[in-house]
Scaffold this motif. Structure first.
Motif, PDB file in Angstrom:
ATOM      1  N   VAL A  34       0.853  -1.187   0.000  1.00 37.28           N
ATOM      2  CA  VAL A  34       0.000   0.000   0.000  1.00 37.28           C
ATOM      3  C   VAL A  34       0.887   1.234   0.000  1.00 37.28           C
ATOM      4  N   THR A  35       0.580   2.200  -0.874  1.00 41.60           N
ATOM      5  CA  THR A  35       1.332   3.449  -0.924  1.00 41.60           C
ATOM      6  C   THR A  35       0.569   4.507  -0.135  1.00 41.60           C
ATOM      7  N   PHE A  36       1.246   5.105   0.854  1.00 42.78           N
ATOM      8  CA  PHE A  36       0.610   6.108   1.698  1.00 42.78           C
ATOM      9  C   PHE A  36       0.807   7.529   1.174  1.00 42.78           C
ATOM     10  N   GLY A  37       1.898   7.816   0.522  1.00 39.36           N
ATOM     11  CA  GLY A  37       2.195   9.181   0.084  1.00 39.36           C
ATOM     12  C   GLY A  37       3.051   9.852   1.136  1.00 39.36           C
ATOM     13  N   ALA A  38       2.453  10.803   1.860  1.00 41.86           N
ATOM     14  CA  ALA A  38       3.186  11.499   2.923  1.00 41.86           C
ATOM     15  C   ALA A  38       3.389  10.546   4.097  1.00 41.86           C
ATOM     16  N   GLU A  39       4.349  10.882   4.970  1.00 42.56           N
ATOM     17  CA  GLU A  39       4.639  10.012   6.103  1.00 42.56           C
ATOM     18  C   GLU A  39       3.409   9.884   6.991  1.00 42.56           C
ATOM     19  N   PRO A  40       2.900   8.660   7.164  1.00 49.64           N
ATOM     20  CA  PRO A  40       1.685   8.490   7.960  1.00 49.64           C
ATOM     21  C   PRO A  40       2.001   8.455   9.456  1.00 49.64           C
TER      22      PRO A  40
END
Length: 138
Positions: A34-40
């Motif tokens: 899964v790609t989150f993008g910004a740091e989760p």
């Protein structure tokens, strides 16, 4: 003995934060990325797992041997410390920024060296020209 295990690993894969869900059911391993993008944040990951786990599309199952994990907390702590020293200091994003800084530093060094050499060459040519002008009258 039917063991069901699950694991989530979140890491920085340039330029996004990625989560890898691993599940072991009946000695078979399946994985979902899964790609989150910004740091989760931790709570965002937890919320995502609760809401979307049933919708995740896992890979086909692969046979795997499940080892019983050591429950000794000191051993776990040692292993975590060892893993963090191997990867270096800071998070992946900090390491990426450090690499970028080092690249910029090398570029800056080469540009300044070229400028310095060009200035030296210009000074040398000026001196040569003056010397020629002095000897022109002879």
């Amino acid at each position: 003995m039917d063991i069901n295990l699950g694991k989530l690993t979140v890491y920085f894969e340039n330029p996004f934060w990625v989560g890898v869900f691993e599940r072991i059911e009946g000695g078979k391993l399946s994985v979902c990325k899964v790609t989150f993008g910004a740091e989760p944040k931790d709570y965002e990951i937890w919320e995502f797992a609760l809401k979307n786990y049933s919708r995740l599309r896992f890979s086909p199952s692969v046979d795997v041997v499940v080892k019983k994990e050591a429950t000794n907390p000191k051993r776990i702590q040692r292993e975590l410390r060892k893993q963090s020293t191997v990867s270096g200091t800071g998070t992946k994003s900090q390491q990426a920024l450090q690499l970028q800084r080092e690249e910029n530093k090398l570029i800056r060094k080469t540009v300044s060296r070229e400028k310095r050499d060009a200035e030296k060459q210009r000074q040398f040519e000026l001196k040569q020209q003056k010397r020629k002008e002095k000897h022109r009258g002879r």
